[in-house]
Motif scaffolding. Structure first.
Motif, PDB file in Angstrom:
ATOM      1  N   THR A 180     -51.602  35.882 -68.467  1.00  0.00           N
ATOM      2  CA  THR A 180     -52.319  37.137 -68.299  1.00  0.00           C
ATOM      3  C   THR A 180     -51.299  38.260 -68.263  1.00  0.00           C
ATOM      4  OG1 THR A 180     -54.041  38.283 -67.031  1.00  0.00           O
ATOM      5  CG2 THR A 180     -52.305  37.176 -65.774  1.00  0.00           C
ATOM      6  N   LYS A 181     -51.760  39.481 -68.139  1.00  0.00           N
ATOM      7  CA  LYS A 181     -50.871  40.638 -68.001  1.00  0.00           C
ATOM      8  C   LYS A 181     -51.514  41.620 -67.036  1.00  0.00           C
ATOM      9  CE  LYS A 181     -52.757  42.522 -72.306  1.00  0.00           C
ATOM     10  NZ  LYS A 181     -52.451  42.883 -73.714  1.00  0.00           N
ATOM     11  N   PHE A 182     -50.690  42.463 -66.453  1.00  0.00           N
ATOM     12  CA  PHE A 182     -51.199  43.433 -65.494  1.00  0.00           C
ATOM     13  C   PHE A 182     -50.389  44.711 -65.586  1.00  0.00           C
ATOM     14  CE2 PHE A 182     -47.819  41.232 -63.336  1.00  0.00           C
ATOM     15  CZ  PHE A 182     -47.247  42.137 -62.461  1.00  0.00           C
ATOM     16  N   GLN A 183     -50.944  45.791 -65.000  1.00  0.00           N
ATOM     17  CA  GLN A 183     -50.294  47.097 -65.008  1.00  0.00           C
ATOM     18  C   GLN A 183     -49.624  47.355 -63.671  1.00  0.00           C
ATOM     19  OE1 GLN A 183     -53.573  49.107 -68.055  1.00  0.00           O
ATOM     20  NE2 GLN A 183     -53.035  50.183 -66.168  1.00  0.00           N
ATOM     21  N   THR A 184     -48.432  47.965 -63.714  1.00  0.00           N
ATOM     22  CA  THR A 184     -47.657  48.166 -62.504  1.00  0.00           C
ATOM     23  C   THR A 184     -46.677  49.314 -62.698  1.00  0.00           C
ATOM     24  OG1 THR A 184     -45.995  47.134 -61.066  1.00  0.00           O
ATOM     25  CG2 THR A 184     -46.060  46.397 -63.328  1.00  0.00           C
ATOM     26  N   PHE A 185     -46.156  49.840 -61.576  1.00  0.00           N
ATOM     27  CA  PHE A 185     -45.043  50.781 -61.639  1.00  0.00           C
ATOM     28  C   PHE A 185     -43.740  50.068 -61.989  1.00  0.00           C
ATOM     29  CE2 PHE A 185     -47.648  53.382 -58.537  1.00  0.00           C
ATOM     30  CZ  PHE A 185     -47.956  54.366 -59.460  1.00  0.00           C
ATOM     31  N   GLY A 186     -43.768  48.744 -62.035  1.00  0.00           N
ATOM     32  CA  GLY A 186     -42.588  47.987 -62.441  1.00  0.00           C
ATOM     33  C   GLY A 186     -41.809  47.443 -61.268  1.00  0.00           C
ATOM     34  N   LEU A 187     -40.525  47.309 -61.462  1.00  0.00           N
ATOM     35  CA  LEU A 187     -39.630  46.760 -60.449  1.00  0.00           C
ATOM     36  C   LEU A 187     -39.150  47.871 -59.529  1.00  0.00           C
ATOM     37  CD1 LEU A 187     -37.557  44.468 -62.845  1.00  0.00           C
ATOM     38  CD2 LEU A 187     -39.618  43.884 -61.543  1.00  0.00           C
ATOM     39  N   VAL A 188     -38.971  47.540 -58.257  1.00  0.00           N
ATOM     40  CA  VAL A 188     -38.580  48.552 -57.282  1.00  0.00           C
ATOM     41  C   VAL A 188     -37.176  49.073 -57.568  1.00  0.00           C
ATOM     42  CG1 VAL A 188     -40.063  47.630 -55.475  1.00  0.00           C
ATOM     43  CG2 VAL A 188     -37.714  46.791 -55.697  1.00  0.00           C
ATOM     44  N   ASP A 189     -36.899  50.257 -57.067  1.00  0.00           N
ATOM     45  CA  ASP A 189     -35.567  50.841 -57.198  1.00  0.00           C
ATOM     46  C   ASP A 189     -34.537  49.944 -56.508  1.00  0.00           C
ATOM     47  OD1 ASP A 189     -33.630  52.717 -57.855  1.00  0.00           O
ATOM     48  OD2 ASP A 189     -33.938  53.861 -56.009  1.00  0.00           O
ATOM     49  N   GLY A 190     -33.463  49.616 -57.203  1.00  0.00           N
ATOM     50  CA  GLY A 190     -32.440  48.742 -56.647  1.00  0.00           C
ATOM     51  C   GLY A 190     -32.703  47.259 -56.864  1.00  0.00           C
ATOM     52  N   TYR A 191     -33.664  46.925 -57.705  1.00  0.00           N
ATOM     53  CA  TYR A 191     -34.004  45.516 -57.968  1.00  0.00           C
ATOM     54  C   TYR A 191     -32.784  44.777 -58.523  1.00  0.00           C
ATOM     55  CZ  TYR A 191     -36.909  41.586 -59.487  1.00  0.00           C
ATOM     56  OH  TYR A 191     -37.474  40.341 -59.652  1.00  0.00           O
ATOM     57  N   SER A 192     -32.544  43.563 -57.980  1.00  0.00           N
ATOM     58  CA  SER A 192     -31.314  42.834 -58.340  1.00  0.00           C
ATOM     59  C   SER A 192     -31.570  41.458 -58.961  1.00  0.00           C
ATOM     60  CB  SER A 192     -30.428  42.673 -57.099  1.00  0.00           C
ATOM     61  OG  SER A 192     -31.113  41.975 -56.074  1.00  0.00           O
ATOM     62  N   TYR A 193     -32.820  41.165 -59.326  1.00  0.00           N
ATOM     63  CA  TYR A 193     -33.169  39.921 -60.035  1.00  0.00           C
ATOM     64  C   TYR A 193     -32.833  38.669 -59.224  1.00  0.00           C
ATOM     65  CZ  TYR A 193     -34.039  42.919 -64.017  1.00  0.00           C
ATOM     66  OH  TYR A 193     -34.539  43.897 -64.843  1.00  0.00           O
ATOM     67  N   GLN A 194     -33.028  38.759 -57.924  1.00  0.00           N
ATOM     68  CA  GLN A 194     -32.913  37.581 -57.071  1.00  0.00           C
ATOM     69  C   GLN A 194     -34.275  36.887 -56.990  1.00  0.00           C
ATOM     70  OE1 GLN A 194     -29.887  36.463 -55.847  1.00  0.00           O
ATOM     71  NE2 GLN A 194     -29.241  38.120 -57.225  1.00  0.00           N
ATOM     72  N   PRO A 195     -34.298  35.537 -56.893  1.00  0.00           N
ATOM     73  CA  PRO A 195     -35.577  34.811 -56.928  1.00  0.00           C
ATOM     74  C   PRO A 195     -36.620  35.318 -55.950  1.00  0.00           C
ATOM     75  CG  PRO A 195     -33.755  33.269 -57.118  1.00  0.00           C
ATOM     76  CD  PRO A 195     -33.148  34.615 -56.843  1.00  0.00           C
ATOM     77  N   GLU A 196     -36.238  35.598 -54.698  1.00  0.00           N
ATOM     78  CA  GLU A 196     -37.229  35.946 -53.684  1.00  0.00           C
ATOM     79  C   GLU A 196     -37.700  37.400 -53.761  1.00  0.00           C
ATOM     80  OE1 GLU A 196     -36.107  34.806 -49.735  1.00  0.00           O
ATOM     81  OE2 GLU A 196     -36.853  32.770 -50.088  1.00  0.00           O
ATOM     82  N   GLU A 197     -37.200  38.174 -54.707  1.00  0.00           N
ATOM     83  CA  GLU A 197     -37.656  39.559 -54.829  1.00  0.00           C
ATOM     84  C   GLU A 197     -39.072  39.651 -55.380  1.00  0.00           C
ATOM     85  OE1 GLU A 197     -34.246  42.686 -55.459  1.00  0.00           O
ATOM     86  OE2 GLU A 197     -33.949  41.041 -56.870  1.00  0.00           O
ATOM     87  N   LEU A 198     -39.503  38.658 -56.130  1.00  0.00           N
ATOM     88  CA  LEU A 198     -40.884  38.580 -56.607  1.00  0.00           C
ATOM     89  C   LEU A 198     -41.413  37.179 -56.340  1.00  0.00           C
ATOM     90  CD1 LEU A 198     -41.018  40.320 -60.134  1.00  0.00           C
ATOM     91  CD2 LEU A 198     -41.876  41.221 -57.968  1.00  0.00           C
ATOM     92  N   TYR A 199     -42.679  37.099 -55.945  1.00  0.00           N
ATOM     93  CA  TYR A 199     -43.333  35.806 -55.770  1.00  0.00           C
ATOM     94  C   TYR A 199     -44.631  35.769 -56.567  1.00  0.00           C
ATOM     95  CZ  TYR A 199     -40.611  33.313 -52.227  1.00  0.00           C
ATOM     96  OH  TYR A 199     -39.632  32.596 -51.577  1.00  0.00           O
ATOM     97  N   LEU A 200     -44.879  34.630 -57.192  1.00  0.00           N
ATOM     98  CA  LEU A 200     -46.171  34.363 -57.808  1.00  0.00           C
ATOM     99  C   LEU A 200     -46.923  33.405 -56.890  1.00  0.00           C
ATOM    100  CD1 LEU A 200     -48.173  34.589 -60.170  1.00  0.00           C
ATOM    101  CD2 LEU A 200     -47.045  32.579 -61.184  1.00  0.00           C
ATOM    102  N   HIS A 201     -48.021  33.895 -56.330  1.00  0.00           N
ATOM    103  CA  HIS A 201     -48.860  33.089 -55.443  1.00  0.00           C
ATOM    104  C   HIS A 201     -50.025  32.577 -56.280  1.00  0.00           C
ATOM    105  CE1 HIS A 201     -46.594  34.938 -52.138  1.00  0.00           C
ATOM    106  NE2 HIS A 201     -46.761  36.078 -52.798  1.00  0.00           N
ATOM    107  N   LEU A 202     -50.061  31.279 -56.502  1.00  0.00           N
ATOM    108  CA  LEU A 202     -50.960  30.685 -57.489  1.00  0.00           C
ATOM    109  C   LEU A 202     -51.797  29.583 -56.856  1.00  0.00           C
ATOM    110  CD1 LEU A 202     -51.653  30.532 -60.595  1.00  0.00           C
ATOM    111  CD2 LEU A 202     -49.887  28.755 -60.730  1.00  0.00           C
ATOM    112  N   ASP A 203     -53.104  29.653 -57.067  1.00  0.00           N
ATOM    113  CA  ASP A 203     -54.016  28.575 -56.696  1.00  0.00           C
ATOM    114  C   ASP A 203     -54.630  28.006 -57.973  1.00  0.00           C
ATOM    115  OD1 ASP A 203     -53.480  29.088 -54.076  1.00  0.00           O
ATOM    116  OD2 ASP A 203     -55.495  29.785 -53.550  1.00  0.00           O
ATOM    117  N   VAL A 204     -54.657  26.694 -58.075  1.00  0.00           N
ATOM    118  CA  VAL A 204     -55.219  26.026 -59.256  1.00  0.00           C
ATOM    119  C   VAL A 204     -56.328  25.086 -58.790  1.00  0.00           C
ATOM    120  CG1 VAL A 204     -54.769  24.544 -61.231  1.00  0.00           C
ATOM    121  CG2 VAL A 204     -52.993  26.132 -60.435  1.00  0.00           C
TER     122      VAL A 204
END
Length: 373
Positions: free
Chosen positions: A281-305
């Motif tokens: 899927t795709k979604f709309q956002t302001f993007g990545l926060v200022d100072g984003y450093s591409y560390q794993p825990e900076e974004l989480y995908l919470h998924l239920d199947v």
């Protein structure tokens, strides 16, 4: 007799001198000094929307209006604001001084999914997403938010704790917010209004630089793609992405450090082999926060199947901050792809179910739980 003749000659000379000076004055185009202007001077500006991507966000043939804000750099004058349906050109009246300006599509009242704040000053003007509660996420992830070390979870705990101390526990502190609708803007700093910059035709006016704003979209599209094994066991999915930017500074034209979470919808599926496939899927956002450093825990995908037996639900909280990449797709700016397949158990469909059904939205009657953090 001689004295009268001299007096008469002097009178004639004075009269002739006065007439001569009057003729000289009327024969010259006197330029009015700036200090004598006590009126607002119209400032003309054009607006170019060609790079703003409005067509990609289903905004019709073109924006239907725009707002222009001008701020005196000394802060001594009130901001000047013009809202117009003319999206190509604007005339805004300013007193002399140095000004900072920005322009954006539509007016404040036309944004249902955005909150404006700090509009009284150029540097503080910003927009942010507004609450949109996700009942299943608030109920199922309460414990995770309480114990997680992710930046978003930590910020959420701090925000809720402060709200509790202030006695303002309300929907504005929901875990999820609405995805922002399209917003485009451009800025110009140091518009000088003085005598030298005024162009005098029939009306005094001025233009700055080339007199054009070149608007760009503040909103990006991010894609999410997840691969699975035992794909035929998958019935439907629901998901939230946490850690994306919640706010955007209009004059700086970039996202700020505050984070939020968005619920994802509109999933599509594709079976690749007898045992593998993916959903996206795709979604709309302001993007990545200022100072984003591409560390794993900076974004989480919470998924239920939910699986095809109608009973088994697989729950995932996946750190994906390091998986953000650019994409060559025309309608997606960034993508998060989980290429290592998530392993689903083999289950037997019940009730005649035979595979993926994306139309399912509510899996069960859930209660909106007030989370104490």
């Amino acid at each position: 007799m001689l004295r009268n003749s001299v007096r008469h000659a002097r009178t004639c000379f004075s009269t002739l001198l006065g007439i001569l000076l009057m003729l000289i004055a009327t024969s010259c185009d006197r330029r009015q000094l700036w200090d004598e202007w006590d009126e607002l001077v119209p400032v003309s500006a054009d607006v170019d929307w060609s790079k703003s991507r409005w067509a990609e966000f289903d905004e019709g043939e073109a924006p239907t209006g725009m707002s222009v804000y001008a701020y005196d750099q000394t802060g001594k004058q009130d901001p000047a604001v013009v809202v117009t349906n003319d999206i190509d050109r604007v005339h805004i009246k300013l007193y002399d001084g140095d000004w900072n300006m920005f322009v954006f599509n539509q007016s404040l009242m036309e944004y249902a999914s955005l909150k404006f704040s700090g509009m009284d000053a150029y540097s503080s003007a910003q927009i942010e997403t507004i609450p949109q509660a996700s009942r299943w996420f608030a109920a199922s992830r309460a414990e995770w938010v309480t114990r997680s070390t992710s930046p978003w979870a930590a910020q959420t705990r701090a925000t809720r704790a402060q709200a509790t101390r202030d006695g303002t526990r309300a929907d504005e502190y929901s875990l999820t917010t609405k995805q922002p609708i399209w917003f485009a803007n451009d800025c110009y700093e140091g518009v000088i209004i003085d005598e030298n910059s005024v162009v005098r035709d029939f009306t005094p006016h001025t233009r700055f630089s080339d007199g054009t704003f070149y608007t760009k979209s503040a909103i990006i599209k991010m894609g999410v793609k997840v691969h699975f094994t035992e794909f035929r066991s998958l019935y439907t999915v629901r998901a939230v992405i946490s850690g994306v930017a919640k706010s955007y500074n209009i004059s700086k034209m970039h996202a700020l450090t505050e984070m939020t979470a968005h619920e994802l919808s509109g999933w599509e599926s594709e079976e690749e082999t007898d045992s593998t496939g993916y959903v996206e899927t795709k979604f709309q956002t302001f993007g990545l926060v200022d100072g984003y450093s591409y560390q794993p825990e900076e974004l989480y995908l919470h998924l239920d199947v939910m699986l095809v037996d109608g009973q088994t639900i697989m729950t995932y909280d996946l750190p994906v901050g390091n998986l953000v990449t650019t994409t060559d797709e025309d309608d997606i700016d960034l993508i998060i792809e989980i290429k290592d397949p998530l392993e689903l158990p083999h289950v037997v469909a019940t009730g005649g179910g035979n595979g993926f059904d994306i139309t399912v939205s509510d899996w069960e009657d859930e209660i909106n739980i007030d989370i104490d953090l």
